[in-house]
Design a protein around this motif. Sequence first.
Motif, mmCIF file in Angstrom:
data_model
loop_
_atom_site.group_PDB
_atom_site.id
_atom_site.type_symbol
_atom_site.label_atom_id
_atom_site.label_comp_id
_atom_site.label_asym_id
_atom_site.label_seq_id
_atom_site.Cartn_x
_atom_site.Cartn_y
_atom_site.Cartn_z
ATOM 1 N N ASN A 30 0.796 -1.225 0.000
ATOM 2 C CA ASN A 30 0.000 0.000 0.000
ATOM 3 C C ASN A 30 0.830 1.279 0.000
ATOM 4 O OD1 ASN A 30 -2.550 1.667 0.751
ATOM 5 N ND2 ASN A 30 -1.135 2.052 2.457
ATOM 6 N N ALA A 31 2.074 1.215 0.452
ATOM 7 C CA ALA A 31 2.877 2.437 0.593
ATOM 8 C C ALA A 31 2.990 3.177 -0.737
ATOM 9 C CB ALA A 31 4.266 2.092 1.117
ATOM 10 N N GLY A 32 2.819 4.486 -0.691
ATOM 11 C CA GLY A 32 2.910 5.261 -1.921
ATOM 12 C C GLY A 32 3.070 6.742 -1.655
ATOM 13 N N ILE A 33 3.627 7.439 -2.640
ATOM 14 C CA ILE A 33 3.769 8.890 -2.571
ATOM 15 C C ILE A 33 3.291 9.481 -3.896
ATOM 16 C CG2 ILE A 33 5.683 8.825 -0.929
ATOM 17 C CD1 ILE A 33 7.584 9.364 -3.280
ATOM 18 N N ILE A 34 3.065 10.794 -3.892
ATOM 19 C CA ILE A 34 2.580 11.469 -5.089
ATOM 20 C C ILE A 34 3.264 12.816 -5.230
ATOM 21 C CG2 ILE A 34 0.634 12.612 -3.921
ATOM 22 C CD1 ILE A 34 -1.066 11.920 -6.440
ATOM 23 N N ILE A 35 3.537 13.205 -6.452
ATOM 24 C CA ILE A 35 4.086 14.534 -6.752
ATOM 25 C C ILE A 35 3.221 15.148 -7.848
ATOM 26 C CG2 ILE A 35 6.035 15.816 -7.739
ATOM 27 C CD1 ILE A 35 7.913 13.793 -6.482
ATOM 28 N N PHE A 36 2.717 16.343 -7.590
ATOM 29 C CA PHE A 36 1.904 17.049 -8.583
ATOM 30 C C PHE A 36 2.791 18.030 -9.344
ATOM 31 C CE2 PHE A 36 -1.142 15.824 -5.290
ATOM 32 C CZ PHE A 36 -2.161 15.267 -6.044
ATOM 33 N N LYS A 37 3.205 17.633 -10.543
ATOM 34 C CA LYS A 37 4.014 18.498 -11.398
ATOM 35 C C LYS A 37 3.721 18.161 -12.851
ATOM 36 C CE LYS A 37 8.203 19.476 -8.647
ATOM 37 N NZ LYS A 37 9.694 19.346 -8.655
ATOM 38 N N GLY A 38 3.770 19.183 -13.704
ATOM 39 C CA GLY A 38 3.666 18.932 -15.128
ATOM 40 C C GLY A 38 4.838 18.093 -15.607
ATOM 41 N N LEU A 39 4.639 17.415 -16.730
ATOM 42 C CA LEU A 39 5.667 16.521 -17.256
ATOM 43 C C LEU A 39 7.003 17.250 -17.433
ATOM 44 C CD1 LEU A 39 5.164 13.945 -20.096
ATOM 45 C CD2 LEU A 39 7.136 15.443 -20.119
ATOM 46 N N LEU A 40 6.968 18.443 -18.023
ATOM 47 C CA LEU A 40 8.221 19.150 -18.316
ATOM 48 C C LEU A 40 8.860 19.757 -17.079
ATOM 49 C CD1 LEU A 40 7.306 20.873 -21.703
ATOM 50 C CD2 LEU A 40 8.419 18.663 -21.291
ATOM 51 N N ASP A 41 8.100 19.860 -15.991
ATOM 52 C CA ASP A 41 8.647 20.384 -14.737
ATOM 53 C C ASP A 41 9.094 19.275 -13.791
ATOM 54 O OD1 ASP A 41 8.230 23.095 -15.364
ATOM 55 O OD2 ASP A 41 6.111 22.914 -14.832
ATOM 56 N N THR A 42 8.755 18.045 -14.107
ATOM 57 C CA THR A 42 9.153 16.911 -13.270
ATOM 58 C C THR A 42 10.615 16.588 -13.521
ATOM 59 O OG1 THR A 42 6.913 15.998 -13.302
ATOM 60 C CG2 THR A 42 8.689 14.484 -12.746
ATOM 61 N N THR A 43 11.412 16.563 -12.455
ATOM 62 C CA THR A 43 12.839 16.283 -12.610
ATOM 63 C C THR A 43 13.082 14.773 -12.652
ATOM 64 O OG1 THR A 43 13.299 16.176 -10.236
ATOM 65 C CG2 THR A 43 13.352 18.374 -11.284
ATOM 66 N N HIS A 44 14.269 14.441 -13.092
ATOM 67 C CA HIS A 44 14.679 13.036 -13.096
ATOM 68 C C HIS A 44 14.595 12.462 -11.682
ATOM 69 C CE1 HIS A 44 18.033 9.968 -14.418
ATOM 70 N NE2 HIS A 44 16.873 9.387 -14.162
ATOM 71 N N ASP A 45 15.057 13.224 -10.693
ATOM 72 C CA ASP A 45 15.004 12.760 -9.312
ATOM 73 C C ASP A 45 13.568 12.595 -8.822
ATOM 74 O OD1 ASP A 45 17.742 12.587 -9.074
ATOM 75 O OD2 ASP A 45 17.985 14.534 -8.088
ATOM 76 N N ASP A 46 12.680 13.525 -9.205
ATOM 77 C CA ASP A 46 11.259 13.390 -8.859
ATOM 78 C C ASP A 46 10.715 12.059 -9.369
ATOM 79 O OD1 ASP A 46 11.058 15.981 -7.738
ATOM 80 O OD2 ASP A 46 10.388 16.874 -9.630
ATOM 81 N N PHE A 47 10.994 11.813 -10.638
ATOM 82 C CA PHE A 47 10.444 10.629 -11.296
ATOM 83 C C PHE A 47 10.959 9.350 -10.626
ATOM 84 C CE2 PHE A 47 9.744 7.648 -14.815
ATOM 85 C CZ PHE A 47 8.504 8.045 -15.269
ATOM 86 N N LYS A 48 12.259 9.301 -10.382
ATOM 87 C CA LYS A 48 12.847 8.112 -9.765
ATOM 88 C C LYS A 48 12.337 7.902 -8.347
ATOM 89 C CE LYS A 48 17.228 8.997 -10.435
ATOM 90 N NZ LYS A 48 18.700 8.767 -10.413
ATOM 91 N N ARG A 49 12.167 9.000 -7.603
ATOM 92 C CA ARG A 49 11.706 8.882 -6.215
ATOM 93 C C ARG A 49 10.322 8.254 -6.143
ATOM 94 N NH1 ARG A 49 9.216 13.319 -2.903
ATOM 95 N NH2 ARG A 49 9.043 12.498 -0.790
ATOM 96 N N VAL A 50 9.420 8.704 -6.996
ATOM 97 C CA VAL A 50 8.064 8.155 -6.984
ATOM 98 C C VAL A 50 8.068 6.700 -7.423
ATOM 99 C CG1 VAL A 50 5.765 8.342 -8.004
ATOM 100 C CG2 VAL A 50 6.978 10.410 -7.295
ATOM 101 N N LEU A 51 8.808 6.378 -8.483
ATOM 102 C CA LEU A 51 8.861 4.985 -8.925
ATOM 103 C C LEU A 51 9.511 4.080 -7.885
ATOM 104 C CD1 LEU A 51 7.909 6.152 -11.678
ATOM 105 C CD2 LEU A 51 9.387 4.447 -12.752
ATOM 106 N N ASP A 52 10.517 4.582 -7.194
ATOM 107 C CA ASP A 52 11.183 3.771 -6.173
ATOM 108 C C ASP A 52 10.209 3.332 -5.084
ATOM 109 O OD1 ASP A 52 13.675 3.620 -7.293
ATOM 110 O OD2 ASP A 52 14.580 5.186 -6.052
#
Length: 260
Positions: free
Chosen positions: A88-110
Amino acid sequence: MGSRLAGKVAIVTGGARGMGAATSRLFVAEGAKVAIADMLDAEGAALAAELGENARFWKHDVTDEAAWATLVAEVEAAFGGVDVLVNNAGIIIFKGLLDTTHDDFKRVLDVNLVGEFLGIKAVAPGMIARGKGAIVNISSVDGMKGANCLVAYASSKWGVRGLTKVAAMELGHKGVRVNSVHPGGVDTIMSNHGSVSRAELNTTYSHVPLQRIGGPEEVAAASLFLASDDASYIHGTEVVVDGGMTTGVYYHGFPGAPGA
């Protein structure tokens, strides 16, 4: 107290609050021994104290493979072999695709995807050895459709859907059932940071056929069903708990819409 999970041992990640806490409460009420796994010390300890001897809190990072091995070993020592995992553990980031950083993306997928993969790998060997088990992966309606401003979150939740299918193919014939739950809007801290009342939140859901936001207890009920023997022939499927959100969008003012 019910008995749908009598004698079963369950791990619920992200179990200290929101949907995870609702799931932990319901599972204990239905006879399970529950390991509440979360990074939130105070909330997790308080919930375990509330639920009594059939619940314990473990501080746990779902992205750490070694921590998963330790958690499973300690839960087995405390309660016995793990019968149910609710990822169940999960996190969310509200950002447009072009404003989402590589680190943002990896953190959520991790957290949202890799964490569930590691959980499956950690509990599956014991389940296979005992010839039975149930894994419930919490995805989202955003794993069923697109959503602006949620590129990392939606990608992770689509990934959970695929992970569930593969795990179902590989583990089903070994006695382990794997399914995914796809909540829509749910009244938790993730979607309601300002503690807005449920009635107020409902007013923003005029696009949903049931005309309201969901409660964490309603998602917990779906997880309970999939974890229980009532779902003994349900495997590799998606259970959508979204008030009809993925059914369609109302064209207000036309026949069939609310108030028309």
